[in-house]
Design an enzyme around this catalytic site. Structure first.
Site, PDB file in Angstrom:
ATOM      1  N   HIS A 190       1.621  10.896  -2.227  1.00 48.79           N
ATOM      2  CA  HIS A 190       0.362  10.759  -1.505  1.00 48.79           C
ATOM      3  C   HIS A 190      -0.353  12.102  -1.566  1.00 48.79           C
ATOM      4  O   HIS A 190       0.048  13.060  -0.908  1.00 48.79           O
ATOM      5  CB  HIS A 190       0.626  10.340  -0.066  1.00 48.79           C
ATOM      6  CG  HIS A 190      -0.586   9.804   0.628  1.00 48.79           C
ATOM      7  ND1 HIS A 190      -0.696   9.723   1.991  1.00 48.79           N
ATOM      8  CD2 HIS A 190      -1.753   9.319   0.137  1.00 48.79           C
ATOM      9  CE1 HIS A 190      -1.865   9.213   2.320  1.00 48.79           C
ATOM     10  NE2 HIS A 190      -2.518   8.960   1.211  1.00 48.79           N
TER      11      HIS A 190
ATOM     12  N   HIS B 233       0.852  -1.184   0.000  1.00 47.09           N
ATOM     13  CA  HIS B 233       0.000   0.000   0.000  1.00 47.09           C
ATOM     14  C   HIS B 233       0.892   1.239   0.000  1.00 47.09           C
ATOM     15  O   HIS B 233       1.867   1.315   0.743  1.00 47.09           O
ATOM     16  CB  HIS B 233      -0.892  -0.004   1.244  1.00 47.09           C
ATOM     17  CG  HIS B 233      -1.701   1.250   1.420  1.00 47.09           C
ATOM     18  ND1 HIS B 233      -1.394   2.219   2.356  1.00 47.09           N
ATOM     19  CD2 HIS B 233      -2.797   1.698   0.766  1.00 47.09           C
ATOM     20  CE1 HIS B 233      -2.278   3.201   2.284  1.00 47.09           C
ATOM     21  NE2 HIS B 233      -3.129   2.905   1.328  1.00 47.09           N
TER      22      HIS B 233
END
Length: 667
Positions: free
Chosen positions: A177, A131
């Site tokens: 991110h 992830h």
């Protein structure tokens, strides 16, 4: 370890400056049970190849062992010793026999061979999944780099996630991110790193999941870069499988040494479904949901979506006050700190315990923000028909991802004619698992389900993977840059099947192959297997650490924590007493674990050093799938907190399994 039983250690520790505390010599000698084994199989103080074969069959439960196998062990041990003045006898002395038992390179406690059938559709396997694979640390402010991607692939991870965002001038593709302070890395660099390291650990396929926030123009550029970098390694669907609409996924063997892309098709492809088709699909979903609700005796709930950007900003603002405290664990002394830092806390840790209090609206936003399926949902009210502006991007997509717009969690999991991948957050999984576990298992029999961590795990901590695995979820995505007990379980679980990154799901998770019988993880199961463990001794710390590393005033006091990780009824924890002042502790303690679902069980072992005045120090850990344990007297290497093996630090243990055979567990 040389096998020299006369090896002596003598130590002195300073106490109060001018005084010294002395500890007498310790001989590294074979335990009494090893001496008894040696006497049982030795002829004239020597174990010959024929007798060694008998030992392998009777004690190590290697029924197919041959004299040739015994000869290999003998030659391996003899080549470790130098004999200048005499020719060694053709057999093992007590010292050599003990040395062989302690050597994990030839007497490892688990199977390292790949032995699962790899020709089934990809939905039949658990897949080692990362992830936010580009992050070097926490989810808010760490750097993005290709290094964590490379590390994950070298470990055997088979699913790499990249978040794709436009650069400030919308001319380049960056990986980071989104809506955080993480520093970006170039998309092409990531793709080159994946290509160069994809098959170092495993020959089986690598899946790259794109969380796509790109414009149509940049989607085309992403497709161009992907094709340019990956070349023939990229696996694309045939023309007759437009939009990756397969009725079954290819098998790992079919796409061996290939790289696949998984994301949502571009909007233009999604809009190609005419309103009549959309209405028909909605009707079929509602009908299937009605039948399922009648069967379960409860109506399905349709949650409302919340706005994203504003609420996520509110979450970041509220989290800033506690950010420094949360991120302290991102770079600690990994050996000396205790395992109660945020990354390593129990899997039931709540958000409020981490100091962030959210409104219900905020919680919904953060859970969805990490899901690539939420950004470009189907626009059912758009009157556009087929208008393909970006066929290049659609063509590289091998695994179609997506959710019906506005659908409830149960509606999302309705099985369709064509297979797809759906992503659920950690809390969403828990909700469905509690309300309708059969929906998850039926969906994952044919489709792929990816689970991603709760959005408020800012410090890159992880969650309990057993919830996803026990409901058939193939891609239980973990923050590989973190560490802690949940991550230890994932690393251990994927040691199975030779560490190739694909592990065959148990037969009970395929109801159509079991006469319609449905597995419910909430229901107590009868015990199938009993695992008996004898923790005999440990060694290797003295050679790796300074004499005062664990205790400034004496040798360490090691004890062993041992237990089973798996479904709730199988979870059990036990420990030994500390052995005082000994670098080579001998516990010789026995443990018995009755296990109901051995297919999903792992043996978890951790060594701690007892400290009367403070927290017990970490002394190593390992996790082994129950299905891969080798019976008999075995050596077990220990790992550090990040899952990397400590050279030379190991345990000597005995394993015995009673009950159903392995082949009956996984088929």
């Amino acid at each position: 370890m040389t096998g020299d039983l006369s090896q002596v250690t003598h130590e002195e520790f300073a106490v109060c400056g001018c005084f010294k505390r002395s500890f007498g010599p310790h001989h590294l000698m074979a335990p009494p049970l090893v001496e008894k084994l040696f006497q049982k199989y030795a002829d004239h103080d020597l174990i010959t190849p024929e007798k060694l074969r008998l030992f392998l069959i009777e004690e190590q439960k290697e029924a197919a062992a041959t004299v040739e196998d015994a000869e290999k062990i003998l030659n391996h041990q003899l080549t470790k010793e130098k004999h200048f003045l005499r020719k060694p006898k053709h057999g093992l002395t007590l010292a050599q026999f003990f040395d062989y038992l302690l050597d994990p390179t030839i007497n490892l406690g688990m199977n390292t061979e790949m032995h699962h059938d790899m020709t089934l559709p990809a939905s039949a396997y658990y897949v080692y999944t990362g992830h936010n694979s580009y992050l070097t640390g926490n989810q808010l402010s760490s750097d993005c780099s290709v290094e964590p991607i490379i590390d994950a692939l070298k470990r055997g991870v088979r699913v790499i996630e990249l978040d794709l965002w436009p650069s400030k001038n919308d001319t380049a593709i960056k990986v980071y991110h989104g809506r955080t302070m993480t520093a970006p890395v170039d998309f092409k660099e990531c793709m080159v790193a994946i290509l160069n390291n994809a098959f170092i650990k495993s020959p089986y396929p690598v899946v790259i999941t794109f969380e796509d926030h790109l414009t149509t123009e940049l989607q085309a550029k992403a497709a161009e870069i992907t094709v340019q970098v990956l070349g023939n390694t990229l696996w694309c669907p045939d023309e007759d499988a437009k939009w990756s609409k397969f009725t079954a996924f290819p098998s790992p063997e079919d796409v061996k040494r290939r790289i696949l892309i998984s994301t949502k098709p571009p909007k233009e492809f999604q809009k190609g479904e005419k309103h009549a088709q959309i209405a028909q699909k909605k009707q079929s979903i509602q009908e299937a949901l009605r039948k399922e609700s009648q069967k379960q005796g409860a109506p399905a709930e349709t949650p409302k979506k919340e706005g994203m950007i504003g609420a996520f900003r509110r979450v970041l603002t509220s989290a800033t006050k506690t950010k420094n405290r949360e991120l302290e664990a991102s770079g600690p002394d990994e050996l000396k700190s205790d395992d109660e830092e945020p990354e390593a806390r129990g899997v039931d840790e709540t958000v409020t315990e981490r100091g962030v209090d959210l409104t219900p609206s905020d919680k919904a936003v953060v859970e969805e923000d990490d899901d690539e399926d939420t950004d470009n949902d189907d626009n059912d009210d758009d009157d556009e028909l087929d208008h393909v502006k970006n066929p290049q991007y659609a063509r590289i997509i091998s695994i179609r991802a997506g959710k019906p717009k506005g659908a409830s969690l149960i509606e999302t999991l309705v099985v369709d004619e064509f297979v797809k991948r759906v992503s659920l957050s950690e809390p969403q999984l828990e909700k469905v698992a509690e309300q309708n576990p059969s929906a998850l298992i039926k969906f994952t029999e044919k489709n792929l389900l990816r689970i991603y961590p709760y959005g408020l795990r800012f410090n890159s901590s992880n969650y309990n993977p057993m919830v996803g695995w026990s409901h058939g979820a193939q891609m239980v995505a973990f923050n590989m840059q973190g560490y802690g007990k949940p991550l230890w379980l994932v690393h251990g679980f994927f040691k199975a099947n030779g560490g190739c990154g694909f592990v065959r799901k148990p037969n009970f998770l395929f109801p159509t192959q079991n006469g319609g019988r449905e597995f419910d993880p909430r229901v107590q199961q009868p015990h199938k297997v009993t695992l008996k463990v004898k923790a005999i001794m440990g060694l290797g710390w003295k050679e790796k650490f300074s004499k005062s590393y664990f205790d400034a005033f004496s040798p360490p006091d090691f004890y062993l924590k041992i237990g089973i990780a798996g479904l709730p009824q199988d979870v059990k924890k036990m420990k030994t007493d500390p052995i005082e002042d000994d670098w080579n502790p001998r516990w010789e303690a026995d443990f018995v674990f009755p296990i109901a679902v051995p297919e999903l069980a792992l043996l978890r072992v951790e060594v701690r050093e007892y400290d009367m005045a403070g927290k017990d120090d970490f002394g190593g850990q390992t996790c082994i799938p129950l299905s891969e344990i080798k019976q008999g007297y075995r050596s077990l290497p220990l790992n550090d907190k990040k899952g990397n093996e400590w050279a030379g630090v190991r345990l000597f243990m005995h394993f015995e399994l009673e009950g159903e055979k392995f082949q009956n567990w996984c088929g």
